[in-house]
Design an enzyme around this catalytic site. Structure first.
Site, PDB file in Angstrom:
ATOM      1  N   PRO A   1     -23.436  43.351  30.715  1.00 39.73           N
ATOM      2  CG  PRO A   1     -23.880  42.047  32.816  1.00 39.73           C
ATOM      3  CD  PRO A   1     -23.875  43.336  32.218  1.00 39.73           C
ATOM      4  CB  CYS A   2     -25.192  41.697  26.252  1.00 38.70           C
ATOM      5  SG  CYS A   2     -24.034  42.278  25.416  1.00 38.70           S
TER       6      CYS A   2
END
Length: 282
Positions: free
Chosen positions: A246-247
């Site tokens: 989850p950047c």
């Protein structure tokens, strides 16, 4: 720089030089500590504070960096690579590559020629995605505004792999994330490659809970690089698996959303969707 600070810096510099010049002997913690005239305990603590990783991990990065250089010379037999890196056997090299690179030495050398990669496109609330997987897990997930371009990027990432247009169980499990019905029932494994630093940053991203946000500085700190927010940002920007790593949950310390590989508006939409989903979950 005060005198003690300078002494400590010089010790770490000497230790790093020693590791780089002697990695073929695979020196122990005690060997390196003795070289800089410190006890193993104090050397370990000092080195990690300065370098961001343990002496053992730095030795591993140095070893695998040299091995990768040799593996790119395809005429060098694997046993010779092992011998020249100072490792005790092909098993050690294999384990080191799996741990740091997410693939075997043979897969690295062959640019994915031993890999069979399944891929498919699917629609999500945030746009169409291309998702690809090997028998070990998801290796690639990107938002795709142009399918032909996205496929070519995938081919370039694994230039020698065998590709099949096919949806498999791992992909179906990953796609469950977008259904709005909670987490997939079966674990989603990842099969990714990157530098040691990139893998540490991506691992830190996985620790951010759904619906939460973190800063670039915090992610750098979790990866053991307190003052490397810019480098962390570069590693985050090269994340090969959107959403699952989850950047999008990383923002600037000021509260600004910062950049996103697949568009800032999309990043804001995903953050909002996750927050709403979390609040509506019993």
């Amino acid at each position: 720089m005060d005198s003690q600070h300078e002494i400590d810096f010089n010790r770490i510099e000497r230790a790093i030089t020693y590791i780089r010049e002697n990695f073929r002997e695979q020196p122990s913690l005690e060997d390196i500590a003795e070289w800089v005239h410190l006890s193993p305990y104090h050397f370990q603590k000092m080195f990690k504070a300065w370098a961001g990783v343990s002496p053992k991990k730095f030795l591993q990065f140095t070893t695998i960096g040299y091995a990768k250089k040799m593996l790119r010379e395809k005429s060098i037999p694997l046993p010779d690579v092992v011998h020249n890196t100072g490792l005790s056997g092909t098993g050690r090299l294999h384990d080191l590559f799996i741990t740091i690179e997410g693939m075997t030495p043979a897969e690295y050398r062959d640019g994915g020629s031993r890999l069979t990669i399944n891929y498919s496109f699917t629609d999500t609330p945030f746009g169409r995605i291309l998702i690809a997987s090997t028998p070990k897990g998801i290796c690639y997930l990107v938002f795709s505004d142009h399918e032909v371009v996205s496929l070519q990027d995938l081919y370039n990432e694994f230039p020698e792999a065998i590709f099949r247009s096919k949806t498999d169980v791992m992909q179906e499990s990953a796609k469950h994330f977008f259904s709005g019905h909670g987490k997939p029932q079966r674990p989603v494994n990842l099969h990714i490659k990157g530098t040691g630093f990139q893998l540490k940053i991506w691992e830190a991203l996985l620790s951010i809970p759904e619906g939460a946000l973190s800063s670039y500085e915090t992610i750098a700190h979790k990866a053991g690089k307190k003052k490397a927010a810019r480098a962390a940002g570069n590693a985050i920007g090269k994340n090969p698996v959107a959403i699952l790593i989850p950047c999008h949950r990383v923002i600037r310390a000021s509260g600004m959303t910062g950049g996103y590989r697949w568009g800032n508006n999309r990043k804001i939409a995903i953050i909002g969707w996750e927050a709403a989903h979390k609040n509506n979950t019993p």
